[in-house]
Structures are given as structure tokens and as C-alpha cells.
Design a protein around this motif. Structure first.
Motif, PDB file in Angstrom:
ATOM      1  N   ASN A  47       0.827  -1.208   0.000  1.00  0.00           N
ATOM      2  CA  ASN A  47       0.000   0.000   0.000  1.00  0.00           C
ATOM      3  C   ASN A  47       0.860   1.256   0.000  1.00  0.00           C
ATOM      4  N   LEU A  48       1.905   1.270   0.802  1.00  0.00           N
ATOM      5  CA  LEU A  48       2.807   2.423   0.849  1.00  0.00           C
ATOM      6  C   LEU A  48       3.442   2.666  -0.515  1.00  0.00           C
ATOM      7  N   THR A  49       3.847   1.610  -1.172  1.00  0.00           N
ATOM      8  CA  THR A  49       4.460   1.751  -2.494  1.00  0.00           C
ATOM      9  C   THR A  49       3.455   2.277  -3.512  1.00  0.00           C
ATOM     10  N   PHE A  50       2.225   1.785  -3.458  1.00  0.00           N
ATOM     11  CA  PHE A  50       1.188   2.277  -4.374  1.00  0.00           C
ATOM     12  C   PHE A  50       0.896   3.751  -4.121  1.00  0.00           C
ATOM     13  N   ILE A  51       0.780   4.138  -2.867  1.00  0.00           N
ATOM     14  CA  ILE A  51       0.503   5.536  -2.552  1.00  0.00           C
ATOM     15  C   ILE A  51       1.649   6.429  -3.001  1.00  0.00           C
ATOM     16  N   ALA A  52       2.881   6.011  -2.741  1.00  0.00           N
ATOM     17  CA  ALA A  52       4.032   6.809  -3.155  1.00  0.00           C
ATOM     18  C   ALA A  52       4.098   6.933  -4.671  1.00  0.00           C
ATOM     19  N   SER A  53       3.863   5.835  -5.365  1.00  0.00           N
ATOM     20  CA  SER A  53       3.901   5.880  -6.827  1.00  0.00           C
ATOM     21  C   SER A  53       2.797   6.765  -7.378  1.00  0.00           C
ATOM     22  N   GLY A  54       1.599   6.626  -6.833  1.00  0.00           N
ATOM     23  CA  GLY A  54       0.494   7.466  -7.278  1.00  0.00           C
ATOM     24  C   GLY A  54       0.732   8.929  -7.012  1.00  0.00           C
ATOM     25  N   ASN A  55       1.346   9.213  -5.869  1.00  0.00           N
ATOM     26  CA  ASN A  55       1.638  10.601  -5.524  1.00  0.00           C
ATOM     27  C   ASN A  55       2.673  11.211  -6.465  1.00  0.00           C
ATOM     28  N   PHE A  56       3.700  10.463  -6.768  1.00  0.00           N
ATOM     29  CA  PHE A  56       4.752  11.001  -7.625  1.00  0.00           C
ATOM     30  C   PHE A  56       4.358  11.035  -9.094  1.00  0.00           C
ATOM     31  N   LEU A  57       3.402  10.226  -9.478  1.00  0.00           N
ATOM     32  CA  LEU A  57       2.918  10.246 -10.858  1.00  0.00           C
ATOM     33  C   LEU A  57       1.705  11.147 -11.017  1.00  0.00           C
ATOM     34  N   ASN A  58       1.284  11.772  -9.927  1.00  0.00           N
ATOM     35  CA  ASN A  58       0.091  12.627  -9.925  1.00  0.00           C
ATOM     36  C   ASN A  58      -1.122  11.890 -10.476  1.00  0.00           C
ATOM     37  N   SER A  59      -1.309  10.669  -9.970  1.00  0.00           N
ATOM     38  CA  SER A  59      -2.410   9.823 -10.422  1.00  0.00           C
ATOM     39  C   SER A  59      -3.146   9.268  -9.204  1.00  0.00           C
ATOM     40  N   LEU A  60      -4.414   9.010  -9.395  1.00  0.00           N
ATOM     41  CA  LEU A  60      -5.206   8.409  -8.324  1.00  0.00           C
ATOM     42  C   LEU A  60      -5.256   6.888  -8.428  1.00  0.00           C
ATOM     43  N   ASP A  61      -4.559   6.325  -9.390  1.00  0.00           N
ATOM     44  CA  ASP A  61      -4.573   4.875  -9.550  1.00  0.00           C
ATOM     45  C   ASP A  61      -4.050   4.163  -8.312  1.00  0.00           C
ATOM     46  N   GLY A  62      -3.008   4.701  -7.699  1.00  0.00           N
ATOM     47  CA  GLY A  62      -2.448   4.084  -6.495  1.00  0.00           C
ATOM     48  C   GLY A  62      -3.448   4.064  -5.362  1.00  0.00           C
ATOM     49  N   VAL A  63      -4.197   5.119  -5.222  1.00  0.00           N
ATOM     50  CA  VAL A  63      -5.207   5.182  -4.156  1.00  0.00           C
ATOM     51  C   VAL A  63      -6.314   4.163  -4.404  1.00  0.00           C
ATOM     52  N   VAL A  64      -6.679   3.981  -5.659  1.00  0.00           N
ATOM     53  CA  VAL A  64      -7.716   3.006  -5.995  1.00  0.00           C
ATOM     54  C   VAL A  64      -7.236   1.594  -5.669  1.00  0.00           C
ATOM     55  N   PHE A  65      -5.989   1.289  -6.031  1.00  0.00           N
ATOM     56  CA  PHE A  65      -5.439  -0.025  -5.703  1.00  0.00           C
ATOM     57  C   PHE A  65      -5.398  -0.236  -4.193  1.00  0.00           C
ATOM     58  N   VAL A  66      -4.988   0.785  -3.456  1.00  0.00           N
ATOM     59  CA  VAL A  66      -4.922   0.680  -1.993  1.00  0.00           C
ATOM     60  C   VAL A  66      -6.306   0.437  -1.413  1.00  0.00           C
TER      61      VAL A  66
END
Length: 104
Positions: A47-66
Motif C-alpha cells: 500500500n505504501l508503495t502504491f501511494i508513493a507511486s500514485g503521488n509522484f505520478l500525480n495519479s489516483l490509480d495508487g489510491v484506488v489499488f490501496v
């Protein structure tokens, strides 16, 4: 919300460390509750990796996966703890070496 002071690599490193600690716990520990907690730690590292990736890519995809991972983890926790309670009532222990339910 951006956190510009912390480099991106440190988030990934922290996620890798947490995942490694969880994996080592799953491999080395014999108590089912501890193994269960280590699996949860591994899920939170992802989850931390998804949030960090989503944050740095300016995408909400990481939040959806989390969101989906947290839903699966909650279901896993409910079912897993119910199974552990039943096994403890049946066998009197939750040590994975002492549980041989499939051997009849």
C-alpha cells in the motif's frame, strides 16, 4: 498532497524493508496470529508503495489499488481470525506445526 522534502526512493526503500520484515516473519514464525500480522505488514508495505507511486505520478490509480487491497485485507482479517478461533477451540493451539487438520 505532495511531500517534497522526502525523496521518492526512500518511500520505495521503506516499503521494501517493511515487506522484507513481513516475509521473514511469515517464513520464520510458527504462531498463526504472528504470521497473520506479518502478512498484514506485507500488504501495508505494498500500500505504501502504491501511494508513493500514485503521488509522484500525480495519479489516483495508487489510491484506488490501496482501497481494494484494504478491502481484501479487512475480509481476510475477519475470516482469518474466525478460523483461528475455531482452530484454537478444536486443537487448543494455533501453532502451525501442531495443526494437521487435513490428515484426518
Amino acid at each position: 498532497m505532495m511531500v517534497p522534502d522526502i525523496p521518492q526512493g526512500l518511500y520505495y526503500a521503506l516499503g521494501a524493508v517493511l515487506f522484507t520484515i513481513g516475509a521473514i516473519g511469515v517464513i520464520t514464525r510458527r504462531n498463526a496470529i504472528i504470521i497473520f500480522m506479518c502478512i498484514e505488514l506485507m500488504l501495508n508495505a505494498v500500500n505504501l508503495t502504491f501511494i508513493a507511486s500514485g503521488n509522484f505520478l500525480n495519479s489516483l490509480d495508487g489510491v484506488v489499488f490501496v482501497f481494494f487491497i484494504m478491502a481484501v485485507a479487512a475480509a481476510e482479517a475477519a475470516v482469518g481470525l474466525a478460523i483461528f478461533v475455531l482452530i484454537f477451540r478444536l486443537k487448543g493451539t494455533i501453532n502451525v506445526d501442531d495443526i494437521h487438520l487435513l490428515k484426518g
